[in-house]
Structures are given as structure tokens and as C-alpha cells.
Motif scaffolding. Structure first.
Motif, PDB file in Angstrom:
ATOM      1  N   LEU A  87     -11.875   4.864   5.517  1.00  0.00           N
ATOM      2  CA  LEU A  87     -12.685   6.040   5.210  1.00  0.00           C
ATOM      3  C   LEU A  87     -13.629   5.765   4.043  1.00  0.00           C
ATOM      4  O   LEU A  87     -13.252   5.100   3.077  1.00  0.00           O
ATOM      5  N   SER A  88     -14.822   6.299   4.131  1.00  0.00           N
ATOM      6  CA  SER A  88     -15.801   6.068   3.073  1.00  0.00           C
ATOM      7  C   SER A  88     -15.473   6.875   1.822  1.00  0.00           C
ATOM      8  O   SER A  88     -15.946   6.555   0.747  1.00  0.00           O
ATOM      9  N   SER A  89     -14.685   7.924   1.946  1.00  0.00           N
ATOM     10  CA  SER A  89     -14.294   8.715   0.773  1.00  0.00           C
ATOM     11  C   SER A  89     -12.821   9.070   0.890  1.00  0.00           C
ATOM     12  O   SER A  89     -12.217   8.952   1.942  1.00  0.00           O
ATOM     13  N   GLY A  90     -12.251   9.503  -0.225  1.00  0.00           N
ATOM     14  CA  GLY A  90     -10.833   9.839  -0.256  1.00  0.00           C
ATOM     15  C   GLY A  90     -10.031   8.696  -0.851  1.00  0.00           C
ATOM     16  O   GLY A  90     -10.448   7.535  -0.792  1.00  0.00           O
ATOM     17  N   SER A  91      -8.907   9.044  -1.444  1.00  0.00           N
ATOM     18  CA  SER A  91      -8.118   8.016  -2.117  1.00  0.00           C
ATOM     19  C   SER A  91      -6.722   7.838  -1.530  1.00  0.00           C
ATOM     20  O   SER A  91      -6.032   6.909  -1.897  1.00  0.00           O
ATOM     21  N   GLN A  92      -6.289   8.727  -0.638  1.00  0.00           N
ATOM     22  CA  GLN A  92      -4.939   8.638  -0.090  1.00  0.00           C
ATOM     23  C   GLN A  92      -4.972   8.028   1.305  1.00  0.00           C
ATOM     24  O   GLN A  92      -5.613   8.563   2.206  1.00  0.00           O
ATOM     25  N   SER A  93      -4.272   6.931   1.493  1.00  0.00           N
ATOM     26  CA  SER A  93      -4.161   6.310   2.806  1.00  0.00           C
ATOM     27  C   SER A  93      -3.072   7.006   3.604  1.00  0.00           C
ATOM     28  O   SER A  93      -2.080   7.483   3.050  1.00  0.00           O
ATOM     29  N   LEU A  94      -3.264   7.052   4.927  1.00  0.00           N
ATOM     30  CA  LEU A  94      -2.340   7.754   5.818  1.00  0.00           C
ATOM     31  C   LEU A  94      -1.704   6.787   6.798  1.00  0.00           C
ATOM     32  O   LEU A  94      -2.382   5.940   7.379  1.00  0.00           O
ATOM     33  N   LEU A  95      -0.412   6.946   6.991  1.00  0.00           N
ATOM     34  CA  LEU A  95       0.325   6.161   7.980  1.00  0.00           C
ATOM     35  C   LEU A  95       0.486   7.029   9.214  1.00  0.00           C
ATOM     36  O   LEU A  95       1.266   7.972   9.219  1.00  0.00           O
TER      37      LEU A  95
ATOM     38  N   ILE B  46       0.863  -1.177   0.000  1.00  0.00           N
ATOM     39  CA  ILE B  46       0.000   0.000   0.000  1.00  0.00           C
ATOM     40  C   ILE B  46       0.903   1.232   0.000  1.00  0.00           C
ATOM     41  O   ILE B  46       1.806   1.342   0.825  1.00  0.00           O
ATOM     42  N   HIS B  47       0.658   2.163  -0.923  1.00  0.00           N
ATOM     43  CA  HIS B  47       1.397   3.424  -1.007  1.00  0.00           C
ATOM     44  C   HIS B  47       0.721   4.410  -0.052  1.00  0.00           C
ATOM     45  O   HIS B  47      -0.448   4.743  -0.225  1.00  0.00           O
ATOM     46  N   MET B  48       1.432   4.871   0.993  1.00  0.00           N
ATOM     47  CA  MET B  48       0.813   5.681   2.034  1.00  0.00           C
ATOM     48  C   MET B  48       1.539   7.000   2.251  1.00  0.00           C
ATOM     49  O   MET B  48       2.765   7.066   2.138  1.00  0.00           O
ATOM     50  N   LEU B  49       0.777   8.016   2.593  1.00  0.00           N
ATOM     51  CA  LEU B  49       1.311   9.302   3.009  1.00  0.00           C
ATOM     52  C   LEU B  49       1.661   9.189   4.483  1.00  0.00           C
ATOM     53  O   LEU B  49       0.824   8.761   5.290  1.00  0.00           O
TER      54      LEU B  49
ATOM     55  N   ILE C 209      -3.842   4.782  11.648  1.00  0.00           N
ATOM     56  CA  ILE C 209      -3.705   4.506  10.220  1.00  0.00           C
ATOM     57  C   ILE C 209      -5.083   4.711   9.609  1.00  0.00           C
ATOM     58  O   ILE C 209      -6.078   4.238  10.148  1.00  0.00           O
ATOM     59  N   ALA C 210      -5.123   5.431   8.488  1.00  0.00           N
ATOM     60  CA  ALA C 210      -6.379   5.646   7.769  1.00  0.00           C
ATOM     61  C   ALA C 210      -6.229   5.075   6.375  1.00  0.00           C
ATOM     62  O   ALA C 210      -5.297   5.416   5.656  1.00  0.00           O
ATOM     63  N   LEU C 211      -7.128   4.196   6.015  1.00  0.00           N
ATOM     64  CA  LEU C 211      -7.067   3.550   4.704  1.00  0.00           C
ATOM     65  C   LEU C 211      -8.210   4.013   3.820  1.00  0.00           C
ATOM     66  O   LEU C 211      -9.349   4.153   4.285  1.00  0.00           O
ATOM     67  N   SER C 212      -7.884   4.244   2.553  1.00  0.00           N
ATOM     68  CA  SER C 212      -8.946   4.494   1.583  1.00  0.00           C
ATOM     69  C   SER C 212      -9.716   3.191   1.416  1.00  0.00           C
ATOM     70  O   SER C 212      -9.232   2.106   1.757  1.00  0.00           O
ATOM     71  N   ARG C 213     -10.884   3.293   0.860  1.00  0.00           N
ATOM     72  CA  ARG C 213     -11.713   2.104   0.630  1.00  0.00           C
ATOM     73  C   ARG C 213     -10.975   1.104  -0.267  1.00  0.00           C
ATOM     74  O   ARG C 213     -10.964  -0.094  -0.001  1.00  0.00           O
ATOM     75  N   ASP C 214     -10.334   1.609  -1.345  1.00  0.00           N
ATOM     76  CA  ASP C 214      -9.616   0.723  -2.270  1.00  0.00           C
ATOM     77  C   ASP C 214      -8.432   0.041  -1.599  1.00  0.00           C
ATOM     78  O   ASP C 214      -8.194  -1.153  -1.799  1.00  0.00           O
ATOM     79  N   ASP C 215      -7.667   0.799  -0.791  1.00  0.00           N
ATOM     80  CA  ASP C 215      -6.515   0.205  -0.116  1.00  0.00           C
ATOM     81  C   ASP C 215      -6.955  -0.811   0.933  1.00  0.00           C
ATOM     82  O   ASP C 215      -6.296  -1.829   1.143  1.00  0.00           O
ATOM     83  N   ALA C 216      -8.070  -0.540   1.600  1.00  0.00           N
ATOM     84  CA  ALA C 216      -8.599  -1.509   2.573  1.00  0.00           C
ATOM     85  C   ALA C 216      -8.954  -2.811   1.865  1.00  0.00           C
ATOM     86  O   ALA C 216      -8.649  -3.905   2.353  1.00  0.00           O
ATOM     87  N   ARG C 217      -9.560  -2.687   0.701  1.00  0.00           N
ATOM     88  CA  ARG C 217      -9.920  -3.878  -0.087  1.00  0.00           C
ATOM     89  C   ARG C 217      -8.643  -4.624  -0.482  1.00  0.00           C
ATOM     90  O   ARG C 217      -8.586  -5.853  -0.393  1.00  0.00           O
ATOM     91  N   SER C 218      -7.610  -3.882  -0.915  1.00  0.00           N
ATOM     92  CA  SER C 218      -6.339  -4.512  -1.290  1.00  0.00           C
ATOM     93  C   SER C 218      -5.702  -5.244  -0.124  1.00  0.00           C
ATOM     94  O   SER C 218      -5.027  -6.245  -0.306  1.00  0.00           O
ATOM     95  N   ALA C 219      -5.922  -4.729   1.086  1.00  0.00           N
ATOM     96  CA  ALA C 219      -5.357  -5.352   2.281  1.00  0.00           C
ATOM     97  C   ALA C 219      -6.225  -6.486   2.808  1.00  0.00           C
ATOM     98  O   ALA C 219      -5.912  -7.090   3.836  1.00  0.00           O
ATOM     99  N   GLY C 220      -7.314  -6.772   2.104  1.00  0.00           N
ATOM    100  CA  GLY C 220      -8.163  -7.888   2.497  1.00  0.00           C
ATOM    101  C   GLY C 220      -9.179  -7.569   3.570  1.00  0.00           C
ATOM    102  O   GLY C 220      -9.720  -8.474   4.215  1.00  0.00           O
ATOM    103  N   LEU C 221      -9.484  -6.294   3.783  1.00  0.00           N
ATOM    104  CA  LEU C 221     -10.465  -5.915   4.797  1.00  0.00           C
ATOM    105  C   LEU C 221     -11.853  -5.808   4.167  1.00  0.00           C
ATOM    106  O   LEU C 221     -12.013  -5.202   3.107  1.00  0.00           O
TER     107      LEU C 221
END
Length: 181
Positions: free
Chosen positions: A152-160, A86-89, A97-109
Motif C-alpha cells: 500500500l502506498s499509505s498506511g503503517s499497519q500490515s495485514l495478514l 514483520i509485526h502484522m494485524l 496480505i497487505a504490506l505497508s511501504r516500510d514493511d515491504a522494504r524490510s521484506a526486501g520488496l
């Protein structure tokens, strides 16, 4: 207590989001629509190379991770969450940690479709999403298990955020380099 954590997270998230919007819109007249650029042949290779350059450099001598500042002024890290990249800011102001919906899906959540729950309060009102627990988070030589996160329900950038960064002994910025030890 959980509400306070969510509030601190939301403030950090929206401050980062506002900074990104400001950096992208500075110099653009308000009446001009945003430009969408499609990479030309060869530019895609440059973009991939740029991502590689911004990936962490690992020092095997002391186990530290060094991140170079990106052109937009922020630090990014290639993190593995539940074994998935996951590419994170890197956001030292975010509590969790805040994950975008797409990154959460990629992480198997698994998440609900609507994500109606309020996980924090931001400048624009309630921040919607879901709380999650991550099995494993890895950056370089450091890994942690069972960390709390927010999807997060919206947004595309995940935060570390601090739930992971606090696992390091120190986080320092030296010029255009962030050193995690």
C-alpha cells in the motif's frame, strides 16, 4: 476477477483501519489534539515485553499457533516474510496480505516511488499501491511460498489476510485467544 479480489481486500482494509481509528479516538473530545506519549525509562521495557506477550505461542504437539488478543481488541502476529520479521494485524476479512511501504522494504520488496496503480476501492476512493509476490511467508510451524500480496502506498499497519490464513485447517477464536491449526 483481480478487480473483485482487490475490492474485497480494500473493504477489509478500510474496515480495520476505521475500527482502529474509532478505538483510538473514542473518549477524546473532537476539539482536543491527539496526545503523543514518549515512553519514560522503564516503559520501553514494558512495551517490548507487551510485544513479546502478543507474539504467537507455538504448540509442538499439534503444530497450532495461538495468538492472544491485544489490548486494542485485535490479534497480531510476528510473521517472517522473505526471512524478515514483520509485526502484522491478523485480518480474517482481508483477501490478501497487505504490506505497508516500510514493511515491504524490510521484506526486501522493491516498489516504485509514486505507486500510482489502483489496487482497490475503499470508502475514501481509490486505494493506491502495487501488487507483489512474496517468496516465503512463515508463522510458527507453517510456511507458504509464492503468495500474492499488495503493497500500500499509505498506511503503517500490515495485514495478514486470507491468502495466508487459508493455509491453516481452521482459524478459531476462543475467548481472547485465536487458534490457528
Amino acid at each position: 476477477m483481480r478487480g473483485l479480489v482487490a475490492l474485497v481486500f480494500a473493504i477489509g482494509f478500510f474496515a480495520t483501519l476505521l475500527a482502529q481509528v474509532a478505538s483510538h479516538s473514542s473518549g477524546r473530545a473532537a476539539s482536543q489534539p491527539p496526545r503523543v506519549e514518549v515512553p519514560k525509562s522503564g516503559e520501553a521495557d514494558q512495551l517490548a515485553e507487551s510485544k513479546t506477550r502478543n507474539a504467537p505461542q507455538f504448540s509442538s504437539a499439534d503444530g497450532s499457533v495461538a495468538l492472544d488478543r491485544a489490548a486494542d481488541g485485535h490479534f497480531y502476529a510476528e510473521v517472517r516474510i522473505n526471512g524478515n520479521p514483520i509485526h502484522m494485524l491478523v485480518d480474517t476479512g482481508a483477501t490478501e496480505i497487505a504490506l505497508s511501504r516500510d514493511d515491504a522494504r524490510s521484506a526486501g520488496l522493491a516498489t516504485s516511488i509514486a505507486m500510482p496503480g489502483v489496487v482497490g476501492e475503499g470508502a475514501d476512493g481509490a486505494v493506491h499501491g502495487e501488487f507483489a509476490r512474496l517468496d516465503r511467508v512463515e508463522l510458527g510451524p507453517l510456511s507458504a511460498e509464492g503468495l500474492d500480496a499488495v503493497v500500500l502506498s499509505s498506511g503503517s499497519q500490515s495485514l495478514l489476510g486470507q491468502s495466508f490464513l487459508s493455509k491453516f485447517a481452521s482459524v478459531q477464536i476462543e475467548g481472547d485467544r485465536m487458534i490457528l491449526r
